[in-house]
Design a protein around this motif. Structure first.
Motif, PDB file in Angstrom:
ATOM      1  N   LYS A  22       0.825  -1.207   0.000  1.00 52.25           N
ATOM      2  CA  LYS A  22       0.000   0.000   0.000  1.00 52.25           C
ATOM      3  C   LYS A  22       0.862   1.260   0.000  1.00 52.25           C
ATOM      4  CE  LYS A  22      -3.760   2.232   2.561  1.00 52.25           C
ATOM      5  NZ  LYS A  22      -4.645   2.144   3.751  1.00 52.25           N
ATOM      6  N   LEU A  23       1.940   1.232   0.785  1.00 53.38           N
ATOM      7  CA  LEU A  23       2.828   2.381   0.873  1.00 53.38           C
ATOM      8  C   LEU A  23       3.445   2.702  -0.490  1.00 53.38           C
ATOM      9  CD1 LEU A  23       3.773   4.242   3.193  1.00 53.38           C
ATOM     10  CD2 LEU A  23       5.774   2.781   3.424  1.00 53.38           C
ATOM     11  N   LEU A  24       3.912   1.679  -1.186  1.00 55.92           N
ATOM     12  CA  LEU A  24       4.515   1.891  -2.504  1.00 55.92           C
ATOM     13  C   LEU A  24       3.477   2.418  -3.500  1.00 55.92           C
ATOM     14  CD1 LEU A  24       6.830  -1.239  -2.880  1.00 55.92           C
ATOM     15  CD2 LEU A  24       7.439   1.045  -2.117  1.00 55.92           C
ATOM     16  N   LYS A  25       2.268   1.868  -3.440  1.00 53.65           N
ATOM     17  CA  LYS A  25       1.212   2.335  -4.346  1.00 53.65           C
ATOM     18  C   LYS A  25       0.871   3.801  -4.106  1.00 53.65           C
ATOM     19  CE  LYS A  25      -1.249  -1.983  -5.343  1.00 53.65           C
ATOM     20  NZ  LYS A  25      -2.520  -2.746  -5.113  1.00 53.65           N
ATOM     21  N   ILE A  29       5.457   4.351  -6.514  1.00 53.24           N
ATOM     22  CA  ILE A  29       6.760   3.735  -6.693  1.00 53.24           C
ATOM     23  C   ILE A  29       6.565   2.379  -7.369  1.00 53.24           C
ATOM     24  CG2 ILE A  29       8.809   2.853  -5.503  1.00 53.24           C
ATOM     25  CD1 ILE A  29       8.138   4.839  -3.231  1.00 53.24           C
ATOM     26  N   PRO A  30       7.202   2.134  -8.514  1.00 50.16           N
ATOM     27  CA  PRO A  30       6.960   0.891  -9.262  1.00 50.16           C
ATOM     28  C   PRO A  30       7.466  -0.335  -8.518  1.00 50.16           C
ATOM     29  CG  PRO A  30       8.792   2.098 -10.217  1.00 50.16           C
ATOM     30  CD  PRO A  30       8.189   2.994  -9.181  1.00 50.16           C
ATOM     31  N   PHE A  31       6.662  -1.412  -8.495  1.00 47.18           N
ATOM     32  CA  PHE A  31       7.056  -2.628  -7.803  1.00 47.18           C
ATOM     33  C   PHE A  31       6.358  -3.818  -8.447  1.00 47.18           C
ATOM     34  CE2 PHE A  31       3.085  -1.443  -5.819  1.00 47.18           C
ATOM     35  CZ  PHE A  31       2.455  -2.646  -5.562  1.00 47.18           C
ATOM     36  N   LYS A  32       6.834  -5.009  -8.100  1.00 47.80           N
ATOM     37  CA  LYS A  32       6.160  -6.239  -8.480  1.00 47.80           C
ATOM     38  C   LYS A  32       6.227  -7.195  -7.300  1.00 47.80           C
ATOM     39  CE  LYS A  32      10.321  -8.290 -10.546  1.00 47.80           C
ATOM     40  NZ  LYS A  32      10.955  -8.799 -11.769  1.00 47.80           N
ATOM     41  N   ILE A  33       5.368  -8.208  -7.304  1.00 48.03           N
ATOM     42  CA  ILE A  33       5.340  -9.207  -6.234  1.00 48.03           C
ATOM     43  C   ILE A  33       5.687 -10.564  -6.835  1.00 48.03           C
ATOM     44  CG2 ILE A  33       3.925 -10.328  -4.472  1.00 48.03           C
ATOM     45  CD1 ILE A  33       2.120  -7.821  -4.544  1.00 48.03           C
ATOM     46  N   LYS A  37       7.864 -11.833  -2.142  1.00 50.94           N
ATOM     47  CA  LYS A  37       8.802 -10.715  -2.058  1.00 50.94           C
ATOM     48  C   LYS A  37       8.222  -9.531  -2.814  1.00 50.94           C
ATOM     49  CE  LYS A  37      12.762 -12.324  -0.168  1.00 50.94           C
ATOM     50  NZ  LYS A  37      13.583 -11.639   0.852  1.00 50.94           N
ATOM     51  N   LEU A  38       8.495  -8.342  -2.275  1.00 49.50           N
ATOM     52  CA  LEU A  38       8.192  -7.102  -2.988  1.00 49.50           C
ATOM     53  C   LEU A  38       9.456  -6.662  -3.696  1.00 49.50           C
ATOM     54  CD1 LEU A  38       6.094  -4.894  -0.554  1.00 49.50           C
ATOM     55  CD2 LEU A  38       5.425  -5.592  -2.838  1.00 49.50           C
ATOM     56  N   PHE A  39       9.375  -6.446  -4.992  1.00 55.81           N
ATOM     57  CA  PHE A  39      10.516  -5.977  -5.759  1.00 55.81           C
ATOM     58  C   PHE A  39      10.271  -4.540  -6.207  1.00 55.81           C
ATOM     59  CE2 PHE A  39      11.061 -10.493  -6.051  1.00 55.81           C
ATOM     60  CZ  PHE A  39      12.433 -10.664  -6.073  1.00 55.81           C
ATOM     61  N   PHE A  40      11.167  -3.662  -5.810  1.00 50.09           N
ATOM     62  CA  PHE A  40      11.169  -2.285  -6.281  1.00 50.09           C
ATOM     63  C   PHE A  40      11.802  -2.300  -7.662  1.00 50.09           C
ATOM     64  CE2 PHE A  40      13.927   1.733  -5.789  1.00 50.09           C
ATOM     65  CZ  PHE A  40      13.064   2.479  -6.566  1.00 50.09           C
ATOM     66  N   LEU A  87      12.608   3.763   2.605  1.00 50.76           N
ATOM     67  CA  LEU A  87      13.363   3.254   3.743  1.00 50.76           C
ATOM     68  C   LEU A  87      12.535   2.296   4.583  1.00 50.76           C
ATOM     69  CD1 LEU A  87      15.196   6.525   4.827  1.00 50.76           C
ATOM     70  CD2 LEU A  87      16.287   4.451   3.971  1.00 50.76           C
ATOM     71  N   GLN A  88      11.240   2.606   4.752  1.00 50.63           N
ATOM     72  CA  GLN A  88      10.385   1.741   5.551  1.00 50.63           C
ATOM     73  C   GLN A  88      10.241   0.366   4.913  1.00 50.63           C
ATOM     74  OE1 GLN A  88       6.728   3.506   6.902  1.00 50.63           O
ATOM     75  NE2 GLN A  88       5.688   1.540   7.060  1.00 50.63           N
ATOM     76  N   VAL A  89      10.167   0.328   3.589  1.00 51.61           N
ATOM     77  CA  VAL A  89       9.960  -0.938   2.896  1.00 51.61           C
ATOM     78  C   VAL A  89      11.269  -1.693   2.696  1.00 51.61           C
ATOM     79  CG1 VAL A  89       9.161  -2.012   0.764  1.00 51.61           C
ATOM     80  CG2 VAL A  89       7.890  -0.108   1.758  1.00 51.61           C
ATOM     81  N   PHE A  90      12.325  -0.980   2.274  1.00 48.72           N
ATOM     82  CA  PHE A  90      13.536  -1.670   1.839  1.00 48.72           C
ATOM     83  C   PHE A  90      14.744  -1.458   2.743  1.00 48.72           C
ATOM     84  CE2 PHE A  90      11.114  -0.747  -2.055  1.00 48.72           C
ATOM     85  CZ  PHE A  90      10.881  -2.040  -2.469  1.00 48.72           C
ATOM     86  N   GLY A  91      14.667  -0.586   3.714  1.00 46.52           N
ATOM     87  CA  GLY A  91      15.866  -0.252   4.472  1.00 46.52           C
ATOM     88  C   GLY A  91      16.771   0.650   3.645  1.00 46.52           C
TER      89      GLY A  91
END
Length: 356
Positions: A22-25, A29-33, A37-40, A87-91
């Protein structure tokens, strides 16, 4: 000057969660699942021209312009909210971009890091000697046509991937190829079964040890906070186990797998060293930490119990040995080499652990 193209092409991943999705959406920010795993997804071509970057020096102004677009996105706002989301999602995110010289094929490196305090660090480094001053950077202004991302690190945030040792110390983990490493030096004082590992501060006593022991650099506890403990090889290979449960001390073969994946010993060291001069002494050549290994210069205790090279050298034990010496890997401020060498087993080196 004509337009200059920067091509970014890489994936960074973390464990899947609905909140992170939800945060990425929310921030576009483009991502895939894939495989939980969430991929940025950072696949993008960005064209720069003199009018885009508002300056005469392409290299320097390209660097200063990078924070204005998020990685993998467009020229949209790379504001604090977007930084916090990433940072919250990926560090912390670390990338190295290879700048390819279109005329002769030689390359240089643009290093970029998004830190937990929302700052962005970037630097330009030559594959040969690095740039000593801005004049050398200015000489490059017309040479580069394409910049291509060729390596990236998956760096897990503490909330997602950590391991805790028997003393209660917590270590972040970093995945490099197929290996999962702890990303700071071991600081444990007990074997896995709870038995104490002796702390030995007397140089003469240290020099004749044939059993496991540890010390702080110069016997100063404050050095252990940053660099961890120094262990002799006998502690590393004690059957009671030095590494936390589920982890082990890497063998010669496993260290070699790491350096080979990073392009060989001659270049692997730079990708393993912490960037900058906070802990490393000048010149800290080639350091870009694209692996997230974050190698620190903890120095060492030699076979006579004498301390050497804090800030200049980091050495880590392997579990492998010959009859009289243990194998280690060494990083040096003066170069980007990961040097594999055998040392007396009474030496005191840092330790990293690898997941079973």
């Amino acid at each position: 000057m004509g337009a200059v193209k920067l091509i970014i092409n890489s994936d960074i991943s973390t464990d899947y969660s609905k909140d992170n999705e939800k945060l990425l959406k929310n921030f576009g920010i483009p991502f895939k699942i894939s495989n939980d795993k969430l991929f940025f997804i950072s696949m993008n071509e960005v064209e720069f021209s003199t009018s885009d970057i508002n300056g005469n020096d392409f290299i320097i102004d390209m660097l200063s312009d990078i924070p204005k677009f998020y990685l993998g996105g467009t020229f949209s706002n790379f504001n604090d909210n977007v930084k916090k989301a990433l940072l919250q999602v990926f560090g912390e995110i670390q990338l190295s971009v290879n700048l390819i010289n279109s005329s002769d094929g030689e390359s240089d490196w643009l290093n970029l890091q998004l830190n937990n305090d929302l700052t962005i660090e970037y630097s330009l480094e030559s594959d040969e000697e690095g740039y000593e001053n801005e004049d050398e950077e200015e000489d490059l202004q017309d040479e580069y046509e394409v910049a291509e991302l060729v390596s990236t690190a998956e760096i897990s945030s503490e909330k997602n991937t950590t391991v805790t040792d028997i003393d209660g110390n917590s270590y972040n983990l970093v995945e490099i190829d197929t290996q999962l490493w702890i990303s700071k030096n071991l600081n444990i004082s007990k074997y896995r079964n709870g038995d104490e590992i002796p702390q030995v501060q007397d140089a003469a006593e240290w020099a004749v040890l044939t059993t496991g022991a540890w010390c702080y650099y110069e016997n100063k506890e404050e050095n252990g906070i940053t660099y961890g403990k120094l262990y002799n090889w006998f502690a590393v290979n004690d059957p009671r186990g030095l590494a936390p449960e589920g982890f082990h001390i890497p063998s010669d073969e496993e260290w070699n797998c790491l350096t080979e994946y990073l392009g060989g010993e001659n270049v692997a060291g730079g990708k393993m060293k912490e960037k900058g001069k906070v802990h490393w002494a000048e010149p800290n050549k080639k350091a870009n930490n694209t692996t997230g290994f974050t190698g620190l210069p903890g120095g060492y205790c030699n076979y006579e119990g004498t301390f050497w090279c804090l800030g200049e050298i980091g050495r880590w034990w392997s579990s492998s040995d010959d009859e009289t010496e243990g194998m280690s890997i060494s990083l040096n401020s003066d170069n980007g080499i990961a040097l594999v060498y055998y040392f007396d087993k009474t030496s005191g080196f840092s330790v990293r652990c690898l997941k079973d």
